[in-house]
Design an enzyme around this catalytic site. Sequence first.
Site, mmCIF file in Angstrom:
data_model
loop_
_atom_site.group_PDB
_atom_site.id
_atom_site.type_symbol
_atom_site.label_atom_id
_atom_site.label_comp_id
_atom_site.label_asym_id
_atom_site.label_seq_id
_atom_site.Cartn_x
_atom_site.Cartn_y
_atom_site.Cartn_z
ATOM 1 N N HIS A 80 0.866 -1.188 0.000
ATOM 2 C CA HIS A 80 0.000 0.000 0.000
ATOM 3 C C HIS A 80 0.903 1.239 0.000
ATOM 4 O O HIS A 80 1.968 1.231 0.616
ATOM 5 C CB HIS A 80 -0.906 -0.017 1.235
ATOM 6 C CG HIS A 80 -1.959 1.039 1.181
ATOM 7 N ND1 HIS A 80 -1.695 2.353 1.495
ATOM 8 C CD2 HIS A 80 -3.254 0.988 0.798
ATOM 9 C CE1 HIS A 80 -2.802 3.057 1.323
ATOM 10 N NE2 HIS A 80 -3.760 2.261 0.894
ATOM 11 N N GLU B 270 -3.722 1.799 -7.515
ATOM 12 C CA GLU B 270 -4.114 2.918 -6.659
ATOM 13 C C GLU B 270 -3.217 4.114 -6.945
ATOM 14 O O GLU B 270 -2.104 4.206 -6.378
ATOM 15 C CB GLU B 270 -3.976 2.527 -5.179
ATOM 16 C CG GLU B 270 -4.840 1.372 -4.764
ATOM 17 C CD GLU B 270 -5.226 1.469 -3.301
ATOM 18 O OE1 GLU B 270 -6.429 1.504 -3.025
ATOM 19 O OE2 GLU B 270 -4.330 1.555 -2.442
HETATM 20 C C1 PEP Z 1 -6.548 3.363 0.059
HETATM 21 O O1 PEP Z 1 -5.907 3.941 0.918
HETATM 22 O O2 PEP Z 1 -6.240 2.219 -0.335
HETATM 23 C C2 PEP Z 1 -7.686 4.035 -0.506
HETATM 24 C C3 PEP Z 1 -8.126 3.642 -1.680
HETATM 25 O O3 PEP Z 1 -8.182 5.058 0.232
HETATM 26 P P1 PEP Z 1 -9.414 6.005 -0.151
HETATM 27 O O4 PEP Z 1 -10.514 5.129 -0.627
HETATM 28 O O5 PEP Z 1 -9.726 6.713 1.125
HETATM 29 O O6 PEP Z 1 -8.904 6.908 -1.212
#
Ligand code: PEP
Length: 258
Positions: A95, A167
């Site tokens: 992450h 992400e």
């Molecule tokens: C994350 O931290 O993996 C994430 C997707 O956070 P958020 O949905 O708050 O952007």
Amino acid sequence: MKTYIVGNWKMNLTVGESSIYLQKLLKRIKMSKDIEVAVAPSTIALQTLSVQLERNKSKVKLAAQNFYHRDYGAYTGEVSVMQLNGLVNYAIVGHSERRYIFGETNKDLKLKVAAAIRNNITPILCVGETENERTYGETKDVIRDEIFGALSEIDAEDVKKVIIAYEPVWAISSTKGAKIAAPDEIANTIKLIKSELKEIYGKEIAEKVPILYGGSVNPSNAGAYLTIPGVNGLLIGGSSLISDHFIDIIEIAKRVAR
Ligand code: PEP
């Protein structure tokens, strides 16, 4: 392929609060064979939640937020993925908060992916570029380094046990000022991830690796993100802390999957 809806609670909710949340979730959602639902609570809540799921004969799964790559030994304060075996089905690896706050490198993540697979836990490998990397046109190189870095020693058989979460770091936590990623941009980067996987493992195997999107997903945009070609699910941070929102997103996923 199933649609994965995974909530990452990060360092939020006490054990009691996590348990109350889970009870509400179990009461309100009707599981469907098309959707896999998992939550990643704090490590200290895993045991309690695991017992709760077992008692309710629930198909909701647990995910670990983090672990150390060695199975056991003198590593004060760490939890191994071997110790998590039996408690979780999934473990988040790489992450961006682990990469950028705790300094985890692609080399660390390679060891973690291997450790998870060795212990029969599906790693959810997070990849994504920062705002600066995006601005300077480095997204392609970053994604390539992250994919190759973490998977270089994973063979074709084992990569089928891996999930990748795209992400974009600049799109995480819109409540803290992050931007919202446009579907087109996500689709392009997912194509890139697929082509990296194809390059290493070939088309047939690459198609079997689920790819999730994560970054400020909420009930208003979940449907749009789930219809992006190549998106097999969502990794949700902030919105997953509000049980009503998480439940809404699960319902949206069910409708999209139908
Ligand atoms: C994350 O931290 O993996 C994430 C997707 O956070 P958020 O949905 O708050 O952007």
